[in-house]
Design an enzyme around this catalytic site. Structure first.
Site, PDB file in Angstrom:
ATOM      1  N   SER A 158       0.788  -1.215   0.000  1.00 20.73           N
ATOM      2  CA  SER A 158       0.000   0.000   0.000  1.00 20.73           C
ATOM      3  C   SER A 158       0.830   1.279   0.000  1.00 20.73           C
ATOM      4  CB  SER A 158      -0.913   0.018   1.226  1.00 20.73           C
ATOM      5  OG  SER A 158      -0.134   0.075   2.414  1.00 20.73           O
ATOM      6  N   SER A 182       3.411  -4.162   2.770  1.00 24.67           N
ATOM      7  CA  SER A 182       3.274  -2.831   2.163  1.00 24.67           C
ATOM      8  C   SER A 182       4.497  -1.932   2.172  1.00 24.67           C
ATOM      9  CB  SER A 182       2.129  -2.084   2.821  1.00 24.67           C
ATOM     10  OG  SER A 182       0.918  -2.546   2.300  1.00 24.67           O
TER      11      SER A 182
HETATM   12  N1  GLN Z   1      -1.533  -6.210   0.439  1.00 24.31           N
HETATM   13  C1  GLN Z   1      -1.862  -6.557   1.799  1.00 24.31           C
HETATM   14  C2  GLN Z   1      -3.296  -6.201   2.070  1.00 24.31           C
HETATM   15  O1  GLN Z   1      -3.938  -5.719   1.218  1.00 24.31           O
HETATM   16  C3  GLN Z   1      -0.937  -5.882   2.764  1.00 24.31           C
HETATM   17  C4  GLN Z   1      -1.164  -4.435   2.902  1.00 24.31           C
HETATM   18  C5  GLN Z   1      -0.276  -3.807   3.927  1.00 24.31           C
HETATM   19  O2  GLN Z   1       0.785  -4.339   4.247  1.00 24.31           O
HETATM   20  N2  GLN Z   1      -0.716  -2.677   4.444  1.00 24.31           N
HETATM   21  O3  GLN Z   1      -3.796  -6.399   3.142  1.00 24.31           O
END
Ligand code: GLN
Length: 491
Positions: A158, A182
């Site tokens: 993210s 993320s």
């Molecule tokens: N892609 C993962 C999710 O959508 C991790 C996102 C993150 O680490 N904030 O939950």
């Protein structure tokens, strides 16, 4: 004069100390670069006045010989971090124009050490995503493109704004958060370095919560050394976060260049996926060879519960998210829609304020926590989580110092290319990173090579709890061997 935006933090620190340029000049160079790169949509709020004020203050402190460890270093801040009196939205419509009356612990430590705020960076809504396409401000564009193609690629997510801004030299470093990957996945997609510290190493206070038992903040920077410099300012005990751990913050930069001779590096056989692209296989092998050449010993290890990590994550994370996001009710923050009565107002506010992915997570989370399904899903996922953690503990107990894996199963993909019909396609991006969050361990992603289309790929090193230092030492060995990768400017 060289372009000030191309310097590393370490180089800028030296240049400021030797008075080769001022913090104001350094900040102005970045503000100009940001203006010229609006197409990338990395920043959702630029704060030039605040930046110049902070740069001026840094110059005054440097002149008096009182500059802190980050004096005059211009940074971008992921919009998940509360910044006092500066709009903080988690890139969700539901937060509207929310201006927090408080500052997150991490950002306050960065300002304490003299850093300069350039603006707030785009991210997936509430950090839910792997491509930065769920943001209410629209997708971020990766400064990397496939050779001979104009297709806009995602920077990962993210923390896509953080990765894109660092890669395109629109800041010297950025804050990011990592719940399932993320920090590391966008770092791998943009040839930047990202470290997710051990759970409890950095304070979560003042960061918009996604899944509190997994969330951890860390830096994204252009070199391993720069990420070590930022980590020192970001880490530390905070009584306001009860999960923050009270152990001394080491001088992470001192681990750069330390010998890795004799270290045992685990290669987990369960990470060798069926149908894994040959390029990723090769990258992994190269990484192992580089560490071996530096004197480390490579050992095959087994993490038998790896295949359950992603499904268990997609129970635990939405469960916690559904509970954390209950606070957005139209009363306390940002957006409020009208309604016939209070329930109607809650419903219309949440329907209008949350995007599709966030609504999906809230529904999944509510379902797995509901009376009839709690034992079958949530409780079981928690048990699986314990087993995943134990896999790593067993491995470390056998004398393994760190584990080497690919950071992602592919290079960056095109905007709109994945997850449209099946969200699981997007979730699979985090196959190599979620295990680390489930176990609360530190993990670093380091740029390590290019694929056949000229896109960057990264390797991940997973460490023992609170042993980020070993990750910096090993990460730098990889960086030295692989070299640095910079996108050529087209925006
Ligand atoms: N892609 C993962 C999710 O959508 C991790 C996102 C993150 O680490 N904030 O939950």
């Amino acid at each position: 004069m060289t372009d000030l935006t191309s310097l590393t933090i370490a180089e800028a620190r030296a240049g400021l100390a030797s008075k080769s340029f001022t913090a104001t000049e350094l900040t102005d160079a970045h503000l100009a670069a940001m203006e010229a790169a609006r197409l990338l949509n990395a920043y959702i709020l630029e704060t030039p006045d605040r930046a110049r004020e902070m740069a001026k203050a840094a110059d005054a402190r440097i002149a008096k010989g009182e500059g802190g460890p980050l004096a005059g270093i211009p940074l971008g801040i992921k919009d998940l971090f509360a910044t006092r009196d500066i709009r903080t939205t988690a890139c969700s419509k539901i937060l509207g124009d929310f201006k927090p009356p408080y500052e997150s612990t991490i950002t306050s430590q960065l300002w304490r050490d003299g850093a300069v705020l350039l603006g707030k960076l785009n991210n997936d809504e509430f950090a839910m995503g792997s491509s930065n396409e769920t943001s209410c401000f629209g997708p971020v564009v990766n400064p990397w493109r496939r050779e001979g193609s104009n297709t806009h690629l995602v920077p990962g997510g993210s923390s896509g704004g953080s990765a894109s801004a660092v890669a395109a030299s629109l800041c010297m470093g950025a804050t990011a958060t990592d719940t399932g990957g993320s920090i590391r996945q966008p770092a791998a997609f943009t040839a930047t370095v990202g470290i997710k510290p051990t759970y409890g190493r950095c304070s979560r206070w003042g960061i918009v919560a996604f899944a509190s038992s997994l969330d951890q903040a860390g830096p994204i920077a252009r070199t391993v050394r720069d990420s070590a410099i930022l980590m020192r300012s970001m880490a530390g005990h905070d009584p306001k976060d009860t999960t923050s751990v009270d152990i001394a913050v080491p001088d992470y930069e001192a681990s750069i260049g330390k010998s890795v001779k004799g270290m045992r590096i685990g290669i987990p056989k369960e990470y060798r996926l069926d149908g894994m692209p040959a390029e990723i296989e090769k990258l992994w092998k190269d990484g192992a060879d580089w560490l071996k050449a530096a004197g480390a010993e490579l050992v095959e290890v087994s993490l038998p519960h790896t295949k359950y990590a992603l499904p268990a994550y997609y129970i635990v994370a939405p469960a916690e998210a559904s509970s954390n996001l209950a606070r957005y009710d139209g009363v306390r923050y940002g957006l409020r829609e009208g309604g016939r009565n209070i329930i109607d107002m809650y419903e219309s506010t949440r329907a209008a304020g949350f995007g599709a992915e966030v609504r999906r997570r809230v529904m999944i989370g509510t379902y797995v926590l509901s009376a009839g399904y709690y034992d079958a899903y949530y409780l079981r996922a928690q048990k699986v989580r314990t087993l995943i953690k134990k896999d790593f503990e067993d491995c470390f107990a056998k004398g393994v110092n760190a584990i080497l894996t690919p950071a992602t199963p592919s290079a960056a993909f095109g905007v709109g290319e994945k997850g449209g019909a099946d969200p699981v396609e997007m979730y699979l991006n985090d196959i190599f990173t979620v295990t680390v969050n489930m176990a609360g361990l530190p993990g670093i992603a380091v740029p390590s090579g290019m694929d056949a289309q000229g896109l960057p790929l990264g390797l991940q090193l997973i460490g023992r709890p609170f042993d980020e230092e070993t990750l910096f030492s090993l990460g730098e060995v990889i960086e030295q061997a692989a070299g640095r990768f910079t996108p050529s400017k087209w925006w």
